[in-house]
Design an enzyme around this catalytic site. Structure first.
Site, PDB file in Angstrom:
ATOM      1  N   HIS A  71     -10.483 -13.915   5.576  1.00  0.00           N
ATOM      2  CA  HIS A  71     -11.770 -13.218   4.992  1.00  0.00           C
ATOM      3  C   HIS A  71     -12.833 -14.272   4.663  1.00  0.00           C
ATOM      4  O   HIS A  71     -14.072 -13.948   5.083  1.00  0.00           O
ATOM      5  CB  HIS A  71     -11.508 -12.172   3.674  1.00  0.00           C
ATOM      6  CG  HIS A  71     -10.844 -10.939   4.022  1.00  0.00           C
ATOM      7  ND1 HIS A  71     -10.353 -10.316   3.314  1.00  0.00           N
ATOM      8  CD2 HIS A  71      -9.998 -10.782   5.241  1.00  0.00           C
ATOM      9  CE1 HIS A  71      -9.328  -9.523   3.641  1.00  0.00           C
ATOM     10  NE2 HIS A  71      -9.181  -9.529   4.959  1.00  0.00           N
ATOM     11  N   ASP A  91      -4.856 -14.106  -1.244  1.00  0.00           N
ATOM     12  CA  ASP A  91      -4.189 -13.428   0.032  1.00  0.00           C
ATOM     13  C   ASP A  91      -4.197 -15.039   1.076  1.00  0.00           C
ATOM     14  O   ASP A  91      -5.098 -15.551   1.371  1.00  0.00           O
ATOM     15  CB  ASP A  91      -4.652 -12.344   0.687  1.00  0.00           C
ATOM     16  CG  ASP A  91      -4.366 -11.349   0.234  1.00  0.00           C
ATOM     17  OD1 ASP A  91      -3.414 -11.089  -1.005  1.00  0.00           O
ATOM     18  OD2 ASP A  91      -4.674  -9.994   0.788  1.00  0.00           O
ATOM     19  N   ASP A 134      -9.720 -11.099  12.471  1.00  0.00           N
ATOM     20  CA  ASP A 134      -8.952 -11.351  11.417  1.00  0.00           C
ATOM     21  C   ASP A 134      -7.713 -11.616  11.915  1.00  0.00           C
ATOM     22  O   ASP A 134      -7.036 -10.406  11.985  1.00  0.00           O
ATOM     23  CB  ASP A 134      -9.246 -10.124  10.436  1.00  0.00           C
ATOM     24  CG  ASP A 134      -8.470 -10.278   8.950  1.00  0.00           C
ATOM     25  OD1 ASP A 134      -8.182 -11.444   8.968  1.00  0.00           O
ATOM     26  OD2 ASP A 134      -8.443  -9.285   8.273  1.00  0.00           O
ATOM     27  N   ASP A 143       2.403   1.973   3.368  1.00  0.00           N
ATOM     28  CA  ASP A 143       3.161   0.934   4.142  1.00  0.00           C
ATOM     29  C   ASP A 143       4.761   1.573   3.540  1.00  0.00           C
ATOM     30  O   ASP A 143       5.683   1.195   4.409  1.00  0.00           O
ATOM     31  CB  ASP A 143       3.269  -0.362   3.438  1.00  0.00           C
ATOM     32  CG  ASP A 143       1.906  -0.892   3.465  1.00  0.00           C
ATOM     33  OD1 ASP A 143       1.258  -0.643   4.407  1.00  0.00           O
ATOM     34  OD2 ASP A 143       1.496  -1.617   2.494  1.00  0.00           O
ATOM     35  N   ASP A 149      -4.879 -12.973  10.580  1.00  0.00           N
ATOM     36  CA  ASP A 149      -3.739 -12.805   9.357  1.00  0.00           C
ATOM     37  C   ASP A 149      -2.593 -13.469   9.949  1.00  0.00           C
ATOM     38  O   ASP A 149      -1.496 -13.256  10.053  1.00  0.00           O
ATOM     39  CB  ASP A 149      -3.407 -11.233   9.441  1.00  0.00           C
ATOM     40  CG  ASP A 149      -4.291 -10.325   8.581  1.00  0.00           C
ATOM     41  OD1 ASP A 149      -5.215 -10.935   7.886  1.00  0.00           O
ATOM     42  OD2 ASP A 149      -4.435  -9.232   8.759  1.00  0.00           O
ATOM     43  N   ASP A 174      -0.490 -12.195   2.968  1.00  0.00           N
ATOM     44  CA  ASP A 174      -1.144 -11.156   3.732  1.00  0.00           C
ATOM     45  C   ASP A 174      -1.020 -11.468   5.255  1.00  0.00           C
ATOM     46  O   ASP A 174      -1.982 -11.446   5.866  1.00  0.00           O
ATOM     47  CB  ASP A 174      -2.325 -10.817   3.267  1.00  0.00           C
ATOM     48  CG  ASP A 174      -2.874  -9.520   3.742  1.00  0.00           C
ATOM     49  OD1 ASP A 174      -2.293  -8.729   4.701  1.00  0.00           O
ATOM     50  OD2 ASP A 174      -4.110  -8.967   3.499  1.00  0.00           O
ATOM     51  N   HIS A 204       0.823  -1.348   0.110  1.00  0.00           N
ATOM     52  CA  HIS A 204      -0.085   0.083  -0.044  1.00  0.00           C
ATOM     53  C   HIS A 204       0.930   1.306   0.123  1.00  0.00           C
ATOM     54  O   HIS A 204       2.108   1.151   0.527  1.00  0.00           O
ATOM     55  CB  HIS A 204      -0.733   0.041   1.240  1.00  0.00           C
ATOM     56  CG  HIS A 204      -1.540  -0.943   1.672  1.00  0.00           C
ATOM     57  ND1 HIS A 204      -1.225  -2.107   2.367  1.00  0.00           N
ATOM     58  CD2 HIS A 204      -2.939  -1.076   1.607  1.00  0.00           C
ATOM     59  CE1 HIS A 204      -2.186  -2.915   2.437  1.00  0.00           C
ATOM     60  NE2 HIS A 204      -3.171  -2.204   2.101  1.00  0.00           N
ATOM     61  N   GLU A 256      -9.129 -13.876   0.188  1.00  0.00           N
ATOM     62  CA  GLU A 256      -8.340 -14.092   0.930  1.00  0.00           C
ATOM     63  C   GLU A 256      -8.808 -15.278   2.294  1.00  0.00           C
ATOM     64  O   GLU A 256      -9.878 -15.069   2.484  1.00  0.00           O
ATOM     65  CB  GLU A 256      -8.112 -12.848   2.214  1.00  0.00           C
ATOM     66  CG  GLU A 256      -7.308 -12.994   3.266  1.00  0.00           C
ATOM     67  CD  GLU A 256      -6.803 -11.786   3.924  1.00  0.00           C
ATOM     68  OE1 GLU A 256      -6.480 -10.622   3.307  1.00  0.00           O
ATOM     69  OE2 GLU A 256      -6.906 -11.781   5.269  1.00  0.00           O
ATOM     70  N   GLU A 299     -10.851  -7.269  -3.314  1.00  0.00           N
ATOM     71  CA  GLU A 299     -10.859  -8.142  -2.165  1.00  0.00           C
ATOM     72  C   GLU A 299     -12.107  -8.244  -1.071  1.00  0.00           C
ATOM     73  O   GLU A 299     -12.150  -7.359  -0.508  1.00  0.00           O
ATOM     74  CB  GLU A 299      -9.523  -7.892  -1.329  1.00  0.00           C
ATOM     75  CG  GLU A 299      -8.934  -8.763  -0.348  1.00  0.00           C
ATOM     76  CD  GLU A 299      -7.589  -8.550   0.406  1.00  0.00           C
ATOM     77  OE1 GLU A 299      -6.839  -8.108  -0.337  1.00  0.00           O
ATOM     78  OE2 GLU A 299      -7.492  -8.833   1.655  1.00  0.00           O
TER      79      GLU A 299
HETATM   80  C1  XUL Z   1      -7.266  -6.382   5.531  1.00  0.00           C
HETATM   81  C2  XUL Z   1      -6.414  -6.798   4.156  1.00  0.00           C
HETATM   82  C3  XUL Z   1      -5.726  -5.879   3.394  1.00  0.00           C
HETATM   83  C4  XUL Z   1      -5.782  -6.107   1.894  1.00  0.00           C
HETATM   84  C5  XUL Z   1      -5.096  -4.981   1.160  1.00  0.00           C
HETATM   85  O1  XUL Z   1      -7.932  -7.310   6.012  1.00  0.00           O
HETATM   86  O2  XUL Z   1      -6.722  -8.085   3.928  1.00  0.00           O
HETATM   87  O3  XUL Z   1      -4.370  -6.095   3.942  1.00  0.00           O
HETATM   88  O4  XUL Z   1      -5.312  -7.259   1.331  1.00  0.00           O
HETATM   89  O5  XUL Z   1      -5.618  -3.757   1.490  1.00  0.00           O
HETATM   90 CO    CO Z   2      -5.682  -9.181   2.280  1.00  0.00          CO
END
Ligand code: XUL
Ligand code: CO
EC number: 5.3.1.5
Length: 433
Positions: A269, A294, A305, A102, A307, A337, A99, A266, A230
């Site tokens: 998600h 992702d 979430d 970042d 991650d 991610d 992004h 993802e 996404e």
């Molecule tokens: C948020 C997420 C983000 C996107 C990119 O949950 O997955 O990091 O992948 O904005």
């Molecule tokens: Co993501």
């Protein structure tokens, strides 16, 4: 060279019997599976934000990770880039994703932020040239700053819509300049907290117009990469408009963009939406909008979430089975991610998290390929639907209620239930793991 990774050498493939933590046991980049090297199947990417910009905070406490590049100068951003590209090379990941937020220090004004982004993009271009690492996708962070608290495209304030559109343009420009293979839109705060203050009709129309503008700009610039949405059901807003693949497809159809935009799915998600990862992947394939993934899981107990890096090979096998059935990635890839747990402080934790994730994906993909090549699962699926391939079955799809009624009466049609054989198929899958 920085001294952040303290001389950790490039990770090599040593085979399943290796006991070396700093080696791949399953990911042999050049191993050919179904006619293609693993590295071209998996197209791994590291995510800049979690690995290099996240300080380890949670709702109960602040930073745990201390990094020498945490600061807001261009020199800090360059040091961060130096370390990031060192990690990409140690791991042998061919791609990265970022992004705007970042990679560059935020400026005092929009113009200054853009200038900072351009400076870092030039720095990236040089590093990409030197290392051969490529950009899988770029995106805009339209959710962290307080100006986006009520959304970006869906904000009640048109100035925020304008600021967001302008920011997306700068991020698309950066992605195009760096040869990024996709541009991603995650609807960070495109949703609502309460219907009491929300005009859903307007917000949907605004989101649709923003997406149309993105597609228009893509064509204006002659960009050949893919535009990806996404999906995510909640977090940060209570209800996100891009809830899941089915919802995104409905939205794309509504705006006539189903041929223009695909999805970046993802795993975490999908879980938040109450689906399995493979459900979302299979649906996207059937709808013709599968783009990229992702690759980060959630904790099944916490409901957040989280991650986390993938480490469950059976899950990966079912996911990559659907990716292979979709014909594999075209512009897409496998983006981690994923972030470290906040107690994982060391530079080597960052390396080992990716090594484990890459190995789990490789093992899963190899199992998936074996399942497909053996063909037993597909044969069972085909057998289950065989009646639809018969002349009578095919004719039903172009018939009508009254004709079918007459036919059922005349033939004395009397369906006989048949086993779905679920356990047998589950046992079969386990044989490949
Ligand atoms: C948020 C997420 C983000 C996107 C990119 O949950 O997955 O990091 O992948 O904005
Ligand atoms: Co993501």
């Amino acid at each position: 060279m920085t001294d952040f990774f303290k001389g950790i050498p490039a990770i090599q493939y040593e085979g399943p019997d290796s006991t070396n933590d700093f080696a791949f046991r399953h990911y042999n980049p050049d191993e050919v599976v179904m006619g293609k090297p693993l590295k071209d199947h998996l197209r791994f990417a590291a995510a800049y934000w979690h690995s290099f910009a996240w300080p380890g905070g949670d709702p109960f406490g602040g930073a745990t990770l201390e990094r020498p590049w945490f600061g807001d100068t261009i020199a800090d951003a360059k040091l961060k880039a130096d370390v990031a590209f060192e990690m990409f090379q140690i791991l042998g990941v061919p791609y990265f994703c970022f992004h705007d937020e970042d990679v560059r220090p935020a400026g005092a004004t929009f113009a200054e932020s853009t200038k900072n982004l351009e400076t870092i993009v030039d720095y990236f271009a040089q590093k990409m040239d030197d290392t051969g690492v490529k950009l899988l996708w770029g995106t805009a962070n339209l959710f962290s700053h307080r100006r986006f608290m009520s959304g970006a495209a869906t904000n009640p304030d048109p100035d925020v819509f304008a600021y967001s559109a302008a920011t997306i343009k700068t991020c698309m420009d950066a992605t195009i300049k760096l040869g990024g293979e996709n541009y991603v839109l995650w609807g960070g705060r495109e949703g609502y907290e309460t219907l009491l203050n929300t005009d859903m009709g307007r917000e949907r129309a605004q989101a649709g117009r923003m997406l149309e503008m993105v597609v228009e700009y893509k064509h204006k610039m002659g960009y050949k990469g893919a535009i990806l949405i996404e999906p995510k059901p909640q977090e940060p807003t209570k209800h996100q408009y891009d809830y899941d693949v089915a919802t995104v497809y409905g939205f794309l159809k509504d705006f006539g963009l189903e041929g223009e935009v695909q999805v970046n799915i993802e795993q975490g998600h999908a879980i938040l939406a109450g689906h399995s990862f493979e459900h979302e992947l299979a649906l996207a394939r059937e709808l013709g909008i599968f783009g990229s993934i992702d690759m980060n899981r959630n904790d099944y107990q916490s409901g957040w979430d989280t991650d986390q890096f993938p480490n469950n090979v059976p899950e990966m096998a079912l996911a990559f089975y659907e990716v292979l059935r979709a014909g594999g990635f075209k512009t897409g890839g496998t983006n981690f991610d994923a972030k470290l747990r906040r107690q994982s402080l060391d530079a080597e934790d960052l390396i080992l998290a990716h090594v484990g994730g890459m190995d789990a994906c490789a093992a899963g993909l190899k199992a998936a390929a074996a399942m497909l090549e053996d063909g037993k699962l597909e044969a069972a699926r085909d057998a289950r639907y065989a009646g639809w391939d018969s002349a009578d079955g095919k004719a039903l799809m172009t018939s009508d209620l009254a004709s079918i009624h007459d036919q059922v009466l005349a033939n004395g049609t009397d369906p006989k239930p048949q086993s779905g054989r679920q356990e047998r198929l589950e046992n079969l899958v386990n044989r490949y793991l």
